[in-house]
Design a protein around this motif. Structure first.
Motif, PDB file in Angstrom:
ATOM      1  N   GLY A 191      41.381  19.185 -38.876  1.00 49.79           N
ATOM      2  CA  GLY A 191      40.688  18.127 -38.047  1.00 49.79           C
ATOM      3  C   GLY A 191      39.952  17.324 -38.641  1.00 49.79           C
ATOM      4  N   ILE A 192      40.119  15.950 -38.261  1.00 50.54           N
ATOM      5  CA  ILE A 192      38.980  15.038 -38.900  1.00 50.54           C
ATOM      6  C   ILE A 192      37.948  14.543 -37.597  1.00 50.54           C
ATOM      7  N   ASN A 193      36.832  14.691 -38.045  1.00 47.88           N
ATOM      8  CA  ASN A 193      35.728  14.342 -37.051  1.00 47.88           C
ATOM      9  C   ASN A 193      35.940  12.784 -36.559  1.00 47.88           C
ATOM     10  N   HIS A 216      36.727  15.857 -48.035  1.00 43.97           N
ATOM     11  CA  HIS A 216      36.396  16.791 -49.130  1.00 43.97           C
ATOM     12  C   HIS A 216      34.752  17.119 -48.914  1.00 43.97           C
ATOM     13  N   ALA A 217      33.839  16.049 -48.925  1.00 41.12           N
ATOM     14  CA  ALA A 217      32.619  16.002 -48.593  1.00 41.12           C
ATOM     15  C   ALA A 217      32.091  16.229 -47.639  1.00 41.12           C
ATOM     16  N   GLY A 218      33.029  15.893 -46.411  1.00 38.56           N
ATOM     17  CA  GLY A 218      32.469  15.850 -44.981  1.00 38.56           C
ATOM     18  C   GLY A 218      31.444  14.718 -44.765  1.00 38.56           C
ATOM     19  N   THR A 219      31.663  13.749 -45.361  1.00 37.56           N
ATOM     20  CA  THR A 219      30.759  12.398 -45.218  1.00 37.56           C
ATOM     21  C   THR A 219      31.364  11.383 -44.634  1.00 37.56           C
ATOM     22  N   ALA A 220      30.928  10.230 -44.128  1.00 39.27           N
ATOM     23  CA  ALA A 220      31.581   9.186 -43.522  1.00 39.27           C
ATOM     24  C   ALA A 220      30.704   7.937 -43.757  1.00 39.27           C
ATOM     25  N   TYR A 223      40.600  10.230 -48.730  1.00 40.18           N
ATOM     26  CA  TYR A 223      39.658   9.239 -48.048  1.00 40.18           C
ATOM     27  C   TYR A 223      40.513   8.594 -46.709  1.00 40.18           C
ATOM     28  N   ILE A 224      39.932   8.811 -45.642  1.00 43.80           N
ATOM     29  CA  ILE A 224      40.878   8.469 -44.408  1.00 43.80           C
ATOM     30  C   ILE A 224      40.206   7.211 -43.762  1.00 43.80           C
TER      31      ILE A 224
END
Length: 373
Positions: free
Chosen positions: A156-158, A197-201, A175-176
């Motif tokens: 799942g992607i936030n 991977h890092a859970g960052t945006a 990266y998406i």
């Protein structure tokens, strides 16, 4: 003059770009097309020679019993992701409606990516063939999902807003880039890059409108090309310093983004009835007149396009270095971004024509790949 109200980004670069265009940019027109063979690429999926292969088939070669379309291909041409409503591409498939499949040309294996969204919009496969991004409706909203090909599982992607769509993947799938809209009904949107991977945006741009942004990310995840659909501008964001350059088309054109090449060197955009290939290094544009650009290969050399003149081939592949063309399909056919493997070796497309390959009797749209050498 195009309107620029509610711009979500700073347009401080426009004046400098306008000066550069006036002083040194050169718009070149490619010479008339001739026949040429794309340059060789190491590590390609197959060396079986030129030809066309049907991709929307089961592992045993059985043709699909539903419509298939929306194909994207890996850089080496080995794996192809596509959407299909066919029920017989994998065994014991109880799910109805449109789903996403991956065909491995080396092993001739077809697998289905698990998802609980329906309907499915066009998927995109990472350059290394390990991940597939897709978007579709989940209850009332649209969400983006990432599937791992080897495990056939979904990550799942936030989604920061109610709806997320239009995903674009880096080569390794880490990266998406995607567009997210906010409010119900939607009134604004954000273009962002997520490092799952890092859970960052990171926010690329924000707009007080929801006209398509269509982000396209480079293979290393550094650059994101996107469009301000309302202002009809194409811009490029650099994640190393968070700066935005553009509009790449200059101040006098209305532009629509097609794709950023995975090496980050070229931006393909449409303006009027023409296609332009913008060189990020020199800042110059290459004009390909009277055609609609569809995709560019990862190296930025080969342009897939559809002529406006429908009396000839429906899809052609142009070597931008020589100005020569190869016919992809002389039957009615369509394709999208990420449809060309590195070096122009393979091109994926879909068509309802039943005479592209022998034995096509299903009467539905199928996905094909043309292999040039």
């Amino acid at each position: 003059m195009r309107g620029n109200t509610n711009r979500g980004i700073t347009r401080r670069v426009r004046a400098a770009l306008s000066t550069a265009v006036a002083v040194c940019a050169v718009t070149a027109v490619l010479p008339a097309a001739a026949s040429a063979e794309p340059a060789a690429v190491a590590g390609a999926a197959s060396d079986s020679g030129a030809g066309v292969e049907r991709i929307s088939v089961a592992t045993d070669g059985t043709q699909g019993d539903g419509d298939s379309a929306g194909a994207t291909i890996t850089a080496d041409g080995r794996r192809i992701a596509f959407s299909s409503s066919a029920q017989n591409l994998t065994s014991a498939d109880p799910v109805t409606g449109e789903r996403v499949f991956v065909r491995d040309r080396r092993t001739s294996r077809t697998v289905r990516m698990l998802t609980n969204t329906s309907p499915i919009e066009r998927p995109v496969i990472s350059g290394d063939g390990q991940y597939v991004a897709l978007w579709g409706r989940l209850f009332r909203d649209t969400k983006t999902f990432l599937s791992q090909v080897s495990s056939e599982s979904t990550i799942g992607i936030n989604c920061p807003g109610l709806n997320c769509s239009q995903p674009s993947l880096s080569t390794d799938g880490r990266y998406i880039a995607q567009a997210a809209t906010f409010n119900r009904p939607a009134t604004r949107q954000r273009v962002e890059v997520r490092d799952w991977h890092a859970g960052t945006a990171e926010t690329v741009a924000e707009f007080e409108h929801t006209v398509s942004a269509r982000p396209s990310i480079s293979g290393d995840g550094r650059f994101v090309a996107y469009q301000d659909g309302q202002a009809q501008d194409v811009l490029v964001w650099d994640r190393t310093d968070g700066t935005t350059s553009g509009p790449v088309e200059g101040p006098s054109k209305a532009a629509e983004l097609v794709q950023l090449s995975k090496d980050g060197s070229k931006v393909v955009y449409l303006s009027g009835s023409d296609t332009y290939v913008h060189d990020m290094g020199s800042g110059t544009d290459l004009l390909v007149p009277g055609v609609r650009g569809v995709a560019i290969d990862p190296t930025g050399r080969y342009l897939l396009y559809a002529p406006h003149d429908t009396s000839g081939p429906s899809l052609l592949l142009r070597d931008l270095a020589t100005g020569t063309d190869e016919t992809v399909s002389d039957r009615p056919a369509s394709a999208g971004t990420d449809a060309v493997s590195a070096g122009g070796r393979d091109v994926v497309f879909h068509s309802t024509a039943d005479d592209i390959v022998p034995g096509d009797t299903n009467g539905t749209s199928d996905v094909f790949v043309r292999h040039y050498y």
